[in-house]
Motif scaffolding. Structure first.
Motif, mmCIF file in Angstrom:
data_model
loop_
_atom_site.group_PDB
_atom_site.id
_atom_site.type_symbol
_atom_site.label_atom_id
_atom_site.label_comp_id
_atom_site.label_asym_id
_atom_site.label_seq_id
_atom_site.Cartn_x
_atom_site.Cartn_y
_atom_site.Cartn_z
ATOM 1 N N LYS A 36 0.754 -1.071 0.008
ATOM 2 C CA LYS A 36 0.120 -0.110 -0.046
ATOM 3 C C LYS A 36 0.854 1.253 -0.066
ATOM 4 O O LYS A 36 1.764 1.371 0.803
ATOM 5 C CB LYS A 36 -0.941 0.026 1.094
ATOM 6 C CG LYS A 36 -1.967 1.141 1.413
ATOM 7 C CD LYS A 36 -2.826 1.156 2.351
ATOM 8 C CE LYS A 36 -3.789 2.170 2.564
ATOM 9 N NZ LYS A 36 -4.756 2.204 3.279
ATOM 10 N N VAL A 37 0.487 2.181 -0.982
ATOM 11 C CA VAL A 37 1.124 3.612 -0.938
ATOM 12 C C VAL A 37 0.792 4.453 -0.162
ATOM 13 O O VAL A 37 -0.343 4.736 -0.176
ATOM 14 C CB VAL A 37 1.338 3.841 -2.460
ATOM 15 C CG1 VAL A 37 1.898 5.337 -2.429
ATOM 16 C CG2 VAL A 37 2.169 2.850 -3.426
ATOM 17 N N GLU A 38 1.369 4.915 0.866
ATOM 18 C CA GLU A 38 1.062 5.824 1.859
ATOM 19 C C GLU A 38 1.924 7.360 1.528
ATOM 20 O O GLU A 38 3.106 7.043 1.793
ATOM 21 C CB GLU A 38 0.940 5.474 3.250
ATOM 22 C CG GLU A 38 -0.115 4.393 3.483
ATOM 23 C CD GLU A 38 -0.176 3.972 4.835
ATOM 24 O OE1 GLU A 38 -0.068 4.917 5.776
ATOM 25 O OE2 GLU A 38 -0.735 2.977 5.317
ATOM 26 N N VAL A 39 1.457 8.087 1.218
ATOM 27 C CA VAL A 39 2.146 9.354 1.148
ATOM 28 C C VAL A 39 1.375 10.499 1.771
ATOM 29 O O VAL A 39 0.450 10.764 1.646
ATOM 30 C CB VAL A 39 2.228 9.649 -0.534
ATOM 31 C CG1 VAL A 39 2.922 11.246 -0.626
ATOM 32 C CG2 VAL A 39 2.786 8.783 -1.332
ATOM 33 N N SER A 40 2.205 11.151 2.673
ATOM 34 C CA SER A 40 1.755 12.169 3.482
ATOM 35 C C SER A 40 1.759 13.621 2.627
ATOM 36 O O SER A 40 2.462 13.860 1.827
ATOM 37 C CB SER A 40 2.587 12.382 4.657
ATOM 38 O OG SER A 40 3.887 12.926 4.239
ATOM 39 N N LEU A 41 0.720 14.332 3.239
ATOM 40 C CA LEU A 41 0.496 15.824 2.422
ATOM 41 C C LEU A 41 1.840 16.609 2.746
ATOM 42 O O LEU A 41 2.389 17.351 1.789
ATOM 43 C CB LEU A 41 -0.674 16.680 2.942
ATOM 44 C CG LEU A 41 -1.037 17.719 2.531
ATOM 45 C CD1 LEU A 41 -1.352 17.473 0.940
ATOM 46 C CD2 LEU A 41 -2.095 18.427 3.203
ATOM 47 N N ASN A 42 2.619 16.380 3.734
ATOM 48 C CA ASN A 42 3.944 17.077 4.074
ATOM 49 C C ASN A 42 4.958 16.512 2.935
ATOM 50 O O ASN A 42 5.680 17.575 2.647
ATOM 51 C CB ASN A 42 4.503 16.754 5.593
ATOM 52 C CG ASN A 42 3.655 17.639 6.565
ATOM 53 O OD1 ASN A 42 2.949 18.470 6.402
ATOM 54 N ND2 ASN A 42 3.500 16.979 7.726
ATOM 55 N N LEU A 43 5.002 15.246 2.701
ATOM 56 C CA LEU A 43 5.881 14.832 1.641
ATOM 57 C C LEU A 43 5.773 15.550 0.573
ATOM 58 O O LEU A 43 6.496 16.043 -0.337
ATOM 59 C CB LEU A 43 5.849 13.391 1.697
ATOM 60 C CG LEU A 43 7.065 12.747 0.555
ATOM 61 C CD1 LEU A 43 8.497 13.231 0.991
ATOM 62 C CD2 LEU A 43 6.820 11.285 0.675
ATOM 63 N N ILE A 44 4.490 15.614 0.036
ATOM 64 C CA ILE A 44 3.850 16.074 -1.259
ATOM 65 C C ILE A 44 4.433 17.709 -1.508
ATOM 66 O O ILE A 44 5.071 18.258 -2.409
ATOM 67 C CB ILE A 44 2.591 16.068 -1.592
ATOM 68 C CG1 ILE A 44 2.160 14.645 -1.703
ATOM 69 C CG2 ILE A 44 2.048 16.890 -2.776
ATOM 70 C CD1 ILE A 44 0.519 14.183 -1.721
ATOM 71 N N LEU A 45 4.219 18.407 -0.206
ATOM 72 C CA LEU A 45 4.408 19.772 0.097
ATOM 73 C C LEU A 45 5.947 20.056 -0.257
ATOM 74 O O LEU A 45 6.430 21.165 -0.738
ATOM 75 C CB LEU A 45 4.063 20.318 1.140
ATOM 76 C CG LEU A 45 2.271 20.449 1.192
ATOM 77 C CD1 LEU A 45 2.009 20.704 2.624
ATOM 78 C CD2 LEU A 45 1.812 21.524 0.117
ATOM 79 N N SER A 46 6.802 19.156 0.472
ATOM 80 C CA SER A 46 8.191 19.329 0.470
ATOM 81 C C SER A 46 8.853 19.005 -1.087
ATOM 82 O O SER A 46 9.586 19.588 -1.250
ATOM 83 C CB SER A 46 8.790 18.159 1.153
ATOM 84 O OG SER A 46 8.615 18.640 2.710
#
Length: 103
Positions: free
Chosen positions: A1-11
């Motif tokens: 399962k791919v879990e990507v945080s919003l913080n990672l996207i913003l970074s």
């Protein structure tokens, strides 16, 4: 399962190389599996995968959390790149059609 945080996207949007590498590593297995499923010429997987990541990073600012999950959005980008590649491939690269001749 791919879990990507919003913080990672913003970074990643802030052009943080460590965040981009982390996102790449998280998405690689999923995107590789999609490329392997969709491509006629399996030797082109790495090239199409690279194009998919380029497309993803260029359009990351367009991702809308309210429209789809991140995995769905990434999958759609990857599928579209694969389909575009297949459409541009020559007939020689496509799998041969099998003809059955009954005598």
């Amino acid at each position: 399962k791919v879990e990507v945080s919003l913080n990672l996207i913003l970074s990643c949007l802030d052009k943080n190389p460590k965040a981009q590498k982390e996102l790449y590593q998280k998405l690689l297995p999923t995107m590789m599996a999609i490329c392997r499923r969709y491509l006629w010429n399996k030797n082109e997987t790495q090239d199409v995968l690279q194009e998919s990541f380029i497309s993803l990073f260029k359009s990351l600012k367009q991702y809308d959390i309210n429209k789809a999950s991140f995995k769905t959005w990434v999958s759609r980008i990857t599928i579209n790149v694969c389909l575009a590649f297949n459409k541009g491939s020559t007939k020689k690269e496509r799998p041969p059609k099998i003809r059955v001749i009954i005598a």
